[in-house]
Design an enzyme around this catalytic site. Structure first.
Site, short mmCIF file in Angstrom:
data_model
loop_
_atom_site.label_atom_id
_atom_site.label_comp_id
_atom_site.label_asym_id
_atom_site.label_seq_id
_atom_site.Cartn_x
_atom_site.Cartn_y
_atom_site.Cartn_z
N HIS A 117 0.85 -1.20 0.00
CA HIS A 117 0.00 0.00 0.00
C HIS A 117 0.89 1.26 0.00
O HIS A 117 0.65 2.20 -0.77
CB HIS A 117 -0.93 0.00 1.22
CG HIS A 117 -1.65 1.30 1.43
ND1 HIS A 117 -2.91 1.55 0.92
CD2 HIS A 117 -1.27 2.44 2.07
CE1 HIS A 117 -3.27 2.78 1.25
NE2 HIS A 117 -2.29 3.35 1.95
N GLU A 118 1.91 1.27 0.85
CA GLU A 118 2.81 2.44 0.90
C GLU A 118 3.57 2.59 -0.42
O GLU A 118 3.79 3.71 -0.88
CB GLU A 118 3.78 2.32 2.09
CG GLU A 118 3.12 2.25 3.46
CD GLU A 118 2.05 3.31 3.70
OE1 GLU A 118 2.12 4.40 3.10
OE2 GLU A 118 1.12 3.05 4.48
N HIS A 121 1.61 4.46 -2.90
CA HIS A 121 1.77 5.92 -2.83
C HIS A 121 3.02 6.38 -3.58
O HIS A 121 3.02 7.43 -4.23
CB HIS A 121 1.88 6.39 -1.37
CG HIS A 121 0.58 6.31 -0.62
ND1 HIS A 121 -0.59 6.87 -1.09
CD2 HIS A 121 0.26 5.73 0.57
CE1 HIS A 121 -1.57 6.64 -0.22
NE2 HIS A 121 -1.08 5.95 0.79
N HIS A 125 3.16 8.97 -6.69
CA HIS A 125 4.07 10.12 -6.72
C HIS A 125 4.88 10.12 -8.02
O HIS A 125 4.99 11.15 -8.69
CB HIS A 125 4.99 10.05 -5.50
CG HIS A 125 5.84 11.28 -5.32
ND1 HIS A 125 7.08 11.25 -4.74
CD2 HIS A 125 5.63 12.58 -5.68
CE1 HIS A 125 7.59 12.48 -4.73
NE2 HIS A 125 6.73 13.30 -5.29
ZN LIG Z 1 -1.98 5.30 2.53
#
Ligand SMILES: [Zn+2]
Length: 250
Positions: A117-118, A121, A125
């Site tokens: 999940h991270e 991100h 980006h």
């Molecule tokens: Zn998150």
């Protein structure tokens, strides 16, 4: 349920949301708070359950994160260790995926889900995902508005009582709307990061069948905490709008 309440509020006597009473708005806050506690409790129990289910490959959260980043062609993002519980986050300034104690070294499917999940991100980006850019742009404004809003409303209510002027109150509510907008923009950012994580976990073949659905369940409950935050921000605004309108009718 919350949306039903909103609808009832909106369709009240004169059909105006501004006719919502403080007690109705306060009831909404209570309902959202209870929903928040249930979501947090479910998230904790789901995370605890799937943190005991081992990754079929035996990889740690950090190893899975590295693999997801590299297989998506991202070479300038580092995977680092951070202290605390549920403190996992992606930092766009330092380009680091920060994984907490229970994720970094854990070889569980819950750890893999959070780690990916991270990384989702980090992918957002790298690809200039619109909602993430909007969210990042709002960060400095939200830091100011969340601090200032409450003070403006308190001073504004005192001024309303003495001079009848509501201007400061409405400026305060405007600042609360900025914070609420931030919570709402956070939703597509979080759901999209989870979708990227699950799509990669599936396509990479790291997780299949029950393990994959365990990762899905973990991320679904994590996302619901953001949904509750957004509903809570909206309920707070409705409460203060009712409070200010109520004061002016007195
Ligand atoms: Zn998150």
């Amino acid at each position: 349920m919350f949306l039903n309440l909103l609808y009832v509020g909106y369709e009240g006597e004169s059909g105006m949301l501004s006719n919502l009473t403080t007690s109705e708005a306060f009831f909404m806050i209570i309902v959202v708070s209870i929903a928040g506690m249930i979501v947090q409790w479910r998230l904790n129990s789901v995370m605890s359950k799937y943190s005991k289910v081992p990754m079929p490959t035996g990889m740690t959260g950090a190893e899975v994160a590295e693999l997801m980043l590299r297989s998506n062609g991202i070479t300038d993002v580092a995977v680092t260790h951070t202290g605390g519980y549920l403190t996992d986050h992606y930092d766009p300034r330092s380009k680091t995926v920060n994984l907490s104690d229970s994720v970094y070294n854990s070889r569980s499917i819950a750890a893999a889900a959070v780690a990916c999940h991270e990384c989702g991100h980090a992918l957002q980006h790298a690809q200039g995902y619109g909602p993430l850019r909007m969210r990042s742009a709002l960060v400095p404004l939200v830091q100011f508005s969340s601090q200032a809003a409450m003070w403006l409303i308190i001073i504004g209510l005192i001024m309303t009582a003495s001079s009848g002027s509501q201007t400061l109150c409405w400026v305060g509510v405007g600042l609360m709307c900025v914070s609420a907008l931030f919570s709402i923009i956070t939703l597509p950012v979080e759901y999209n990061a989870s979708n990227r994580a699950l799509a990669w976990l599936e396509s990479s073949g790291l997780l299949v069948d029950e393990e994959l659905s365990g990762a899905k369940t973990s991320l679904r409950w994590a996302a619901r905490t953001y949904l509750v935050s957004a509903l809570s921000a909206i309920a707070s605004i409705l409460y203060y709008v009712a409070l200010i309108n109520g004061r002016s009718r007195d």
